[in-house]
Design a protein around this motif. Sequence first.
Motif, PDB file in Angstrom:
ATOM      1  N   PRO A 288       0.832  -1.218   0.000  1.00  0.00           N
ATOM      2  CA  PRO A 288       0.000   0.000   0.000  1.00  0.00           C
ATOM      3  C   PRO A 288       0.860   1.258   0.000  1.00  0.00           C
ATOM      4  O   PRO A 288       0.764   2.103   0.896  1.00  0.00           O
ATOM      5  CB  PRO A 288      -0.795  -0.143   1.302  1.00  0.00           C
ATOM      6  N   ASN A 289       1.719   1.377  -1.024  1.00  0.00           N
ATOM      7  CA  ASN A 289       2.680   2.482  -0.986  1.00  0.00           C
ATOM      8  C   ASN A 289       2.586   3.445  -2.168  1.00  0.00           C
ATOM      9  O   ASN A 289       3.035   4.587  -2.061  1.00  0.00           O
ATOM     10  CB  ASN A 289       4.111   1.942  -0.878  1.00  0.00           C
ATOM     11  N   TYR A 290       2.009   3.046  -3.297  1.00  0.00           N
ATOM     12  CA  TYR A 290       1.890   3.969  -4.436  1.00  0.00           C
ATOM     13  C   TYR A 290       0.618   4.801  -4.271  1.00  0.00           C
ATOM     14  O   TYR A 290      -0.324   4.714  -5.060  1.00  0.00           O
ATOM     15  CB  TYR A 290       1.865   3.194  -5.753  1.00  0.00           C
ATOM     16  N   THR A 291       0.577   5.625  -3.241  1.00  0.00           N
ATOM     17  CA  THR A 291      -0.671   6.293  -2.845  1.00  0.00           C
ATOM     18  C   THR A 291      -0.747   7.757  -3.257  1.00  0.00           C
ATOM     19  O   THR A 291      -1.778   8.396  -3.058  1.00  0.00           O
ATOM     20  CB  THR A 291      -0.855   6.187  -1.324  1.00  0.00           C
ATOM     21  N   TYR A 292       0.318   8.310  -3.808  1.00  0.00           N
ATOM     22  CA  TYR A 292       0.267   9.669  -4.346  1.00  0.00           C
ATOM     23  C   TYR A 292       0.025   9.577  -5.853  1.00  0.00           C
ATOM     24  O   TYR A 292       0.660   8.766  -6.545  1.00  0.00           O
ATOM     25  CB  TYR A 292       1.562  10.417  -4.045  1.00  0.00           C
ATOM     26  N   HIS A 293      -0.890  10.400  -6.369  1.00  0.00           N
ATOM     27  CA  HIS A 293      -1.278  10.235  -7.769  1.00  0.00           C
ATOM     28  C   HIS A 293      -1.663  11.575  -8.382  1.00  0.00           C
ATOM     29  O   HIS A 293      -2.020  12.534  -7.681  1.00  0.00           O
ATOM     30  CB  HIS A 293      -2.425   9.223  -7.898  1.00  0.00           C
ATOM     31  N   ARG A 294      -1.590  11.616  -9.700  1.00  0.00           N
ATOM     32  CA  ARG A 294      -1.938  12.831 -10.448  1.00  0.00           C
ATOM     33  C   ARG A 294      -2.365  12.425 -11.857  1.00  0.00           C
ATOM     34  O   ARG A 294      -1.746  11.563 -12.483  1.00  0.00           O
ATOM     35  CB  ARG A 294      -0.743  13.772 -10.508  1.00  0.00           C
ATOM     36  N   TRP A 295      -3.421  13.088 -12.342  1.00  0.00           N
ATOM     37  CA  TRP A 295      -3.886  12.843 -13.706  1.00  0.00           C
ATOM     38  C   TRP A 295      -3.106  13.716 -14.687  1.00  0.00           C
ATOM     39  O   TRP A 295      -2.663  14.816 -14.351  1.00  0.00           O
ATOM     40  CB  TRP A 295      -5.375  13.145 -13.822  1.00  0.00           C
TER      41      TRP A 295
END
Length: 582
Positions: free
Chosen positions: A497-504
């Motif tokens: 559960p570590n790729y929790t930062y995101h941007r379109w």
Amino acid sequence: MKKTLPVLFLLRLRNHGITFICFLVAAMGNLSAHGQTVTTGKSYINITRPNGGTFLPGDVIEIRATIAVTGGNNTIASRLNSVRYNDTLNLAKLDYVPGSLRMISNEGRLQYAYTDNADADSANINTVTGQLRFNIGDNAGSSDVSSQGEGTVNSGRLWGGNYFRPSFFGNTCIRVYAYRVQIKTLASAVAIDTTVILRAGNFRYRMGSSTTDVLSGFSPYQVRITPDYGLCTNAIGTNAILGEFGGTFGSGLTQNRAGGSTFVPGPYTWVAFGANSPNDNYYGLANRTSANGSSNPNAAMPSSARVFTIWDIIGDHTGASNPLAGNPPTGLGYAVIINASYETNRAFTQNITNLCEETYYEFSAWFRNICRRCGCDSTGKGASNTGYVPAPGNDSSGVRPNLTFQIDGQDVYNTGNIAYTGQWVKKGFIFRTRPGQTSFTVTIRNNAPGGGGNDWAIDDIGVATCMPSMQYSPSLTPSVCRGNALTITDTVRSFFPNYTYHRWQRSTDGGASWFDIGSILGPATTIFNGLLYQYVSTYTVPPANTTPANSNDKYRVLVGTSILNLLNLGCRATDVTNAVTL
């Protein structure tokens, strides 16, 4: 670790899996039949995880100290005298397993079980201080570590030949002294991401008539306590190992790749394949493991086409259609083949840079045990000799390879004993970088005693990230009426559960270039679906961007384990194959 003390000049020859020691005339012309070679080593195996794993509280570790003596006889000037082994347990981190003082063969077969007490037998442990002692060899007396300490009282004597058991092909006495410890289970004593020290210990002995002790000079091991995540179940990223053709060792027309590899440190020395090479403490770098260049994997057993007449004839592993079978010896790909000795030497090491902080990496390699008839029983009979007694399960392969993976000098993962199966096996673990950590040194070390066996191939070494997967919705090519808003989503799934930062992001030129939409989102809250951790990222395309002119516009999501990683081209992830296309 091994220390060799030649009394005379020695020539080692090996044939049919047997090591012969020939004594050469010294400069003065004297010929002696009493020279000796002493070899010592110290290793361990994780009893709790026989098929491999990391180290965790509660694991039982068997510590093994090996001494091998070749040559000499039972006269005071021509043998080892005052032979004993002392060690001290790290009782702050480890508990002694009662009744585990033993002498075993280099293959792990029980030879003698000692009591823990200071009584008639020649081993003793003081469970209060953690001190233990074995009195070793002929004429060894009872052991009392509290009164004898590291002194010579009741210590024994050793020499080569076939007098002692276990014997290695009738000319070398190999003895392994073992005991077991359990890593403490209380978090206050041993917590995750802490280090447990396995102390050095020492053999002590005197050469011939000398009154000066020789010490084996072992070093302590640092064992890292870390969760056992297995291997990545999802896709992995680009291999961070850049040298040696990405850990595959390349390919070539000639059988032997001359010059060896800088990935394999000393004291291992490169040598071309031949009838009796690579021998102990040497390695080959070849596209087939035959003695004479043969590419026939079905050559007779024994056969002059085989190294020592008995090694497997195989190819490398890279790109094999069947990963377990590997490639036949008719291909061009190279692999490294190690003939390990008593030393726990490093077989591979490299400093890895440009890593991403707070990111999980898989460190793995493919291995193969390449000798099915290299064993030697305690009476000195080899697997090809009449009267040989195989190991349990009718196993005649001998010492099984056992490797330890290190990160920055700390033992993090152990492969367990690699049995002979005629197949390749992938071994490895998952490691998480610390905040701010962008480099580490990876090492693979031999962790088994020498003697017959412990011959293995290694290929396809990799350090790569456990990548997330992405599933866009409502589809990859949604339709929308002109001037209507469209909501699109991306379900991000990952092993952790570590790729929790995101941007379109959006592209208006068919994916040739991308620009950010809005601000960075996160950290998202993940849920576990039984296999992977996941969350859903949502974006609504505004009516202004759903005109006929916007047909073929693309949308995608970038993810990272931190804001810094999301902004770093080398540390963020996306689905490079799929995107939403209007």
